[in-house]
Scaffold this motif. Structure first.
Motif, short mmCIF file in Angstrom:
data_model
loop_
_atom_site.label_atom_id
_atom_site.label_comp_id
_atom_site.label_asym_id
_atom_site.label_seq_id
_atom_site.Cartn_x
_atom_site.Cartn_y
_atom_site.Cartn_z
N PRO A 29 0.81 -1.23 0.00
CA PRO A 29 0.00 0.00 0.00
C PRO A 29 0.84 1.28 0.00
O PRO A 29 0.32 2.36 -0.24
CB PRO A 29 -0.83 -0.12 1.28
N GLY A 30 2.13 1.12 0.25
CA GLY A 30 3.00 2.29 0.29
C GLY A 30 3.44 2.76 -1.09
O GLY A 30 4.13 3.79 -1.21
N PHE A 31 3.04 1.99 -2.13
CA PHE A 31 3.49 2.33 -3.48
C PHE A 31 2.35 2.17 -4.48
O PHE A 31 1.44 1.36 -4.29
CB PHE A 31 4.65 1.42 -3.91
N GLU A 32 2.43 2.94 -5.55
CA GLU A 32 1.48 2.81 -6.64
C GLU A 32 2.26 2.90 -7.95
O GLU A 32 2.90 3.93 -8.22
CB GLU A 32 0.45 3.93 -6.58
N VAL A 33 2.24 1.83 -8.73
CA VAL A 33 2.91 1.84 -10.03
C VAL A 33 1.95 2.44 -11.05
O VAL A 33 0.92 1.86 -11.37
CB VAL A 33 3.34 0.42 -10.46
N LEU A 34 2.31 3.60 -11.54
CA LEU A 34 1.42 4.33 -12.46
C LEU A 34 1.50 3.83 -13.89
O LEU A 34 0.53 3.89 -14.64
CB LEU A 34 1.78 5.82 -12.45
N GLY A 35 2.69 3.36 -14.28
CA GLY A 35 2.84 2.93 -15.66
C GLY A 35 4.24 2.42 -15.95
O GLY A 35 5.11 2.42 -15.07
N GLU A 36 4.44 1.97 -17.19
CA GLU A 36 5.71 1.43 -17.63
C GLU A 36 6.09 2.03 -18.98
O GLU A 36 5.23 2.30 -19.81
CB GLU A 36 5.62 -0.10 -17.76
N ALA A 37 7.39 2.20 -19.16
CA ALA A 37 7.90 2.72 -20.42
C ALA A 37 8.99 1.78 -20.94
O ALA A 37 9.77 1.24 -20.16
CB ALA A 37 8.46 4.12 -20.23
N GLY A 38 9.02 1.61 -22.27
CA GLY A 38 10.01 0.72 -22.87
C GLY A 38 11.25 1.43 -23.38
O GLY A 38 12.20 0.79 -23.84
N ASP A 39 11.27 2.76 -23.30
CA ASP A 39 12.45 3.52 -23.70
C ASP A 39 12.40 4.89 -23.05
O ASP A 39 11.39 5.28 -22.43
CB ASP A 39 12.55 3.65 -25.23
N GLY A 40 13.48 5.65 -23.19
CA GLY A 40 13.56 6.94 -22.53
C GLY A 40 12.54 7.94 -23.01
O GLY A 40 12.00 8.72 -22.22
N ALA A 41 12.29 7.96 -24.31
CA ALA A 41 11.33 8.92 -24.86
C ALA A 41 9.94 8.68 -24.30
O ALA A 41 9.22 9.62 -23.94
CB ALA A 41 11.32 8.81 -26.39
N VAL A 44 9.72 9.89 -20.71
CA VAL A 44 9.54 11.34 -20.60
C VAL A 44 8.07 11.69 -20.87
O VAL A 44 7.46 12.47 -20.12
CB VAL A 44 10.45 12.07 -21.59
N ASP A 45 7.51 11.10 -21.90
CA ASP A 45 6.11 11.39 -22.25
C ASP A 45 5.17 11.00 -21.11
O ASP A 45 4.27 11.77 -20.73
CB ASP A 45 5.70 10.65 -23.53
N LEU A 46 5.37 9.79 -20.57
CA LEU A 46 4.50 9.33 -19.49
C LEU A 46 4.69 10.13 -18.21
O LEU A 46 3.73 10.39 -17.48
CB LEU A 46 4.77 7.84 -19.21
N ALA A 47 5.93 10.53 -17.93
CA ALA A 47 6.19 11.30 -16.72
C ALA A 47 5.46 12.63 -16.75
O ALA A 47 4.95 13.11 -15.72
CB ALA A 47 7.69 11.53 -16.56
N ARG A 48 5.36 13.24 -17.92
CA ARG A 48 4.68 14.52 -18.04
C ARG A 48 3.16 14.36 -17.81
O ARG A 48 2.52 15.26 -17.27
CB ARG A 48 4.92 15.11 -19.43
N VAL A 49 2.65 13.20 -18.18
CA VAL A 49 1.20 12.97 -18.05
C VAL A 49 0.84 12.42 -16.66
O VAL A 49 -0.13 12.87 -16.04
CB VAL A 49 0.71 11.98 -19.14
N LEU A 50 1.63 11.47 -16.19
CA LEU A 50 1.28 10.74 -14.96
C LEU A 50 1.78 11.41 -13.67
O LEU A 50 1.29 11.11 -12.59
CB LEU A 50 1.80 9.31 -15.03
N ASP A 51 2.81 12.26 -13.78
CA ASP A 51 3.36 12.98 -12.64
C ASP A 51 3.78 12.03 -11.50
O ASP A 51 3.28 12.15 -10.37
CB ASP A 51 2.35 14.00 -12.11
N PRO A 52 4.71 11.10 -11.76
CA PRO A 52 5.16 10.18 -10.71
C PRO A 52 6.07 10.90 -9.71
O PRO A 52 6.59 11.98 -9.99
CB PRO A 52 5.94 9.12 -11.49
N ASP A 53 6.21 10.29 -8.54
CA ASP A 53 7.17 10.80 -7.55
C ASP A 53 8.58 10.34 -7.88
O ASP A 53 9.54 11.08 -7.72
CB ASP A 53 6.79 10.31 -6.15
N VAL A 54 8.68 9.08 -8.32
CA VAL A 54 9.98 8.46 -8.62
C VAL A 54 9.89 7.71 -9.93
O VAL A 54 8.91 7.01 -10.19
CB VAL A 54 10.42 7.49 -7.49
N ILE A 55 10.94 7.85 -10.75
CA ILE A 55 11.05 7.05 -11.98
C ILE A 55 12.22 6.10 -11.81
O ILE A 55 13.35 6.53 -11.54
CB ILE A 55 11.31 7.96 -13.20
#
Length: 213
Positions: A29-41, A44-55
């Motif tokens: 419960p201390g973590f929530e996985v928002l999404g996964e990316a297969g490359d750096g680009a 970056v795109d997902l981070a801008r949309v999902l606003d994670p705390d840590v990548i």
């Protein structure tokens, strides 16, 4: 009051690795996985949309590698902390990632408990380094990269002036093959892969000056 879970984004080009990392945090419960990316680009795109705390960022990925992604995230002002999770701990991997702005650097043989602690620390903005990486960085502080020889500095100055290997050889009265050898040594000592990067790093370290005197 219960703390909000740490929101994670996983960036790795291997699906089985992403699945493994996701599995480490699923059900906690201390973590929530928002999404996964297969490359750096994509990261970056997902981070801008999902606003994670840590990548959790791998380094060697197609399209855009981890270091380039870290730089782009910083350029865009994305608030997420980046925790590098990779199999590589050489100077040419570690230093660029840390210089680009990574909050932490861990190796993939890290245990689940260590990874969980590291993610929590990264979310708080604390630097997290695996022991081997910390040793490398400390070594860089105590003993900077091998100094360039007088001849290597001469070659580097000519490169900075735009000289080709052939032109540098003619100016220094040495063979073109010898110049190529010096260039390779310069790259290795500066931790770069091309002429432009060599010149940029040399200026940053004060090895070259804009003063023409």
């Amino acid at each position: 009051m219960t703390e909000a879970p740490v929101r994670l984004l996983i960036a790795d080009d291997h699906p089985v690795v992403r699945d493994g990392i996701r599995g480490m945090f699923t059900g906690d419960p201390g973590f929530e996985v928002l999404g996964e990316a297969g490359d750096g680009a994509q990261a970056v795109d997902l981070a801008r949309v999902l606003d994670p705390d840590v990548i959790l960022m791998d380094l060697r990925m197609p399209r855009m590698d981890g270091v380039a992604a870290i730089k782009e995230l910083a350029r865009l002002g994305v608030r997420a902390r980046v925790l590098v999770l990779t199999t590589y701990d050489t100077d040419k991997d570690v230093l660029p990632a840390v210089e680009a702005g990574a909050t932490g650097y861990l190796l993939k043989d890290t245990s689940r408990d260590e990874l969980v602690r590291a993610v929590r620390a990264a979310a708080r903005g604390e630097a997290v380094l695996s022991p081997s990486v910390a040793t490398r960085l400390l070594g860089q502080v105590r003993a900077p990269a091998d100094p360039l020889s007088a001849r290597e500095l001469e070659v580097l100055r000519l490169i900075a002036d735009g000289a080709t290997n052939r032109e540098a050889a003619a100016r220094l009265f040495i063979s073109e093959a010898t110049v190529k050898s010096h260039v390779l040594h310069i790259y290795a000592k500066l931790g770069v892969n091309d002429r432009a990067a060599a010149v940029a790093v040399a200026f940053r370290r004060g090895l070259l000056s804009t003063d023409k005197d």
